[in-house]
Write a protein that holds these residues in place. Structure first.
Motif, PDB file in Angstrom:
ATOM      1  N   TYR A 118       0.936  -0.753   0.150  1.00  0.00           N
ATOM      2  CA  TYR A 118       0.174  -0.607  -0.021  1.00  0.00           C
ATOM      3  C   TYR A 118       0.465   1.030   0.128  1.00  0.00           C
ATOM      4  O   TYR A 118       0.850   1.925  -1.111  1.00  0.00           O
ATOM      5  CB  TYR A 118      -0.760  -0.112   1.438  1.00  0.00           C
ATOM      6  N   TYR A 121       2.334   1.781  -3.254  1.00  0.00           N
ATOM      7  CA  TYR A 121       1.562   2.029  -4.248  1.00  0.00           C
ATOM      8  C   TYR A 121       0.885   3.604  -3.820  1.00  0.00           C
ATOM      9  O   TYR A 121       1.044   4.399  -4.888  1.00  0.00           O
ATOM     10  CB  TYR A 121       0.264   1.748  -3.518  1.00  0.00           C
ATOM     11  N   CYS A 209      -5.084 -10.362  -2.056  1.00  0.00           N
ATOM     12  CA  CYS A 209      -5.880  -9.720  -3.327  1.00  0.00           C
ATOM     13  C   CYS A 209      -5.599  -8.368  -2.461  1.00  0.00           C
ATOM     14  O   CYS A 209      -5.422  -7.349  -3.584  1.00  0.00           O
ATOM     15  CB  CYS A 209      -7.323  -9.822  -2.176  1.00  0.00           C
ATOM     16  N   LEU A 210      -5.244  -7.122  -1.724  1.00  0.00           N
ATOM     17  CA  LEU A 210      -4.662  -5.929  -1.497  1.00  0.00           C
ATOM     18  C   LEU A 210      -3.340  -5.756  -1.816  1.00  0.00           C
ATOM     19  O   LEU A 210      -2.840  -5.089  -3.147  1.00  0.00           O
ATOM     20  CB  LEU A 210      -4.353  -5.991  -0.165  1.00  0.00           C
ATOM     21  N   TYR A 213      -4.236  -5.797  -5.833  1.00  0.00           N
ATOM     22  CA  TYR A 213      -4.943  -4.461  -6.032  1.00  0.00           C
ATOM     23  C   TYR A 213      -3.792  -3.673  -6.171  1.00  0.00           C
ATOM     24  O   TYR A 213      -3.121  -2.633  -7.316  1.00  0.00           O
ATOM     25  CB  TYR A 213      -5.625  -4.472  -5.574  1.00  0.00           C
ATOM     26  N   THR A 214      -2.983  -3.457  -5.273  1.00  0.00           N
ATOM     27  CA  THR A 214      -2.466  -2.667  -5.587  1.00  0.00           C
ATOM     28  C   THR A 214      -1.186  -2.284  -6.736  1.00  0.00           C
ATOM     29  O   THR A 214      -1.048  -1.543  -7.065  1.00  0.00           O
ATOM     30  CB  THR A 214      -1.167  -1.703  -4.204  1.00  0.00           C
ATOM     31  N   THR A 216      -1.303  -4.159  -8.907  1.00  0.00           N
ATOM     32  CA  THR A 216      -2.445  -3.961 -10.871  1.00  0.00           C
ATOM     33  C   THR A 216      -2.147  -2.594 -10.870  1.00  0.00           C
ATOM     34  O   THR A 216      -1.741  -2.139 -12.214  1.00  0.00           O
ATOM     35  CB  THR A 216      -3.772  -4.000 -10.549  1.00  0.00           C
ATOM     36  N   LYS A 217      -2.659  -1.753 -10.278  1.00  0.00           N
ATOM     37  CA  LYS A 217      -2.157  -0.360  -9.811  1.00  0.00           C
ATOM     38  C   LYS A 217      -1.456  -0.100 -10.534  1.00  0.00           C
ATOM     39  O   LYS A 217      -1.008   1.549 -11.131  1.00  0.00           O
ATOM     40  CB  LYS A 217      -3.262   0.402  -8.886  1.00  0.00           C
TER      41      LYS A 217
END
Length: 322
Positions: A118, A121, A209-210, A213-214, A216-217
């Motif tokens: 995070y 990210y 999963c977090l 997602y990060t 991927t961004k």
């Protein structure tokens, strides 16, 4: 059902009789433990004494290195004692204490890696707002939750496992595991099994999963930005991705070995897979970050050479972990 005196201890049956080689095994394990402690302590000291590293990303790294020390200390001193013994037993209180250390280590590790993803990210996708979004107060709260939540969760898990009436005391591992203890129970363990599965999903699947997602961004930013930005972002994410993959493999080995029959797996390989997530991440993470992050290498060089440990930093280098 076994008598009550036997319930005071557990027998660990996965140890292989190495005969005279037990002393060689002791030396090898001791060297590995000293190397893990030395590397992690060195990087913790470097981060603490270098004010240039008093940034959110390095605070998360410091938390990660402290966890490596915590997890390895829950295993290696015990292994060093057991490899020299002919009878491999552990008292029930120490067994549950080891379960607490090992399980909290695992959850703190994956949650810490998720928090770091995070942070990266925010640094890569919102570099101009990084300092506003990642304040010292927010960093302190994230680190506190990273440690506090797993500790509370495992206390609840053990509070349900410890009172179970057991029909045996033999654990087919080289250290204690909660599910291995639950399987020895004569009473209804449905609640324990359901809670164990919920803990697995919450503590492993959700953080992964977090992380997915990060990243991927992050990849979207990398491919839409300039070549320099892309190279900078990818190079700074490499150690973190390697840490995630390394620990994820270790968790998979541990979960599969705990939940499924592994009697056909060679004994030495089964032992290696069972201790992988307690051995390889604590050993490799300091190497990955110490060698790949120039800021840590420079701070370490200044510390060892007695030079200035507080050079100026800029926002770009801080945000992108240079």
């Amino acid at each position: 059902m076994i008598n009550s005196t036997q319930l005071l201890y557990f027998t660990l049956s996965a140890y292989v009789d190495s005969g005279p080689f037990r002393y060689l095994n002791f030396v090898l394990i001791m060297c590995l433990y000293v190397l893990i402690v030395g590397c992690n302590v060195l990087l913790i000291v470097v981060i603490c004494v270098s004010r240039s590293l008093h940034e959110p990303m390095y605070m998360f790294l410091c938390s990660l290195f402290v966890n490596e020390l915590y997890g390895s200390s829950g295993l290696f001193p015990f292994l060093l004692l057991q490899v020299l013994l002919d009878v491999h037993v552990i008292s029930a209180p120490l067994c549950f204490l080891q379960v607490f250390c090992v399980y909290t280590y695992g959850i703190v590790e994956i949650v810490n890696l998720a928090v770091m993803s995070y942070d990266r990210y925010v640094a890569i996708c919102f570099p101009l707002h990084y300092n506003a979004l990642m304040t010292s107060k927010k960093v302190a709260v994230l680190i506190a939750l990273t440690w506090l939540c797993p500790f509370v969760a495992i206390v609840v898990l053990l509070a349900l496992s410890a009172p179970l009436q057991r029909c045996g005391n033999t654990i087919d591992k080289v250290y204690c595991g909660n599910y291995a203890i639950v399987k020895l129970s004569c009473s209804n363990t449905s609640l324990n099994n359901v809670l164990g599965l919920i803990y697995t999903v919450v503590s492993i699947v959700i953080p992964l999963c977090l992380i997915l997602y990060t990243y991927t961004k992050i990849l979207e930013v990398c491919f839409s930005g300039s070549k320099v930005t892309r190279q900078k972002a990818l190079s700074t994410c490499t150690p973190h991705l390697a840490s995630i993959l390394n620990f994820s493999f270790g968790c998979c080995f541990q979960i599969l070995q705990s939940r499924f029959e592994t009697s056909r797996v060679p004994a030495v390989l089964a032992i290696f897979l069972s201790v992988y997530f307690l051995t390889c991440p604590p050993l490799l993470n300091p190497v990955l970050y110490g060698l790949n992050m120039s800021s840590i290498r420079n701070a370490l060089r200044r510390l060892l050479c007695g030079g200035n440990t507080n050079p100026p930093t800029d926002l770009f280098s801080s945000a992108f972990y240079s």
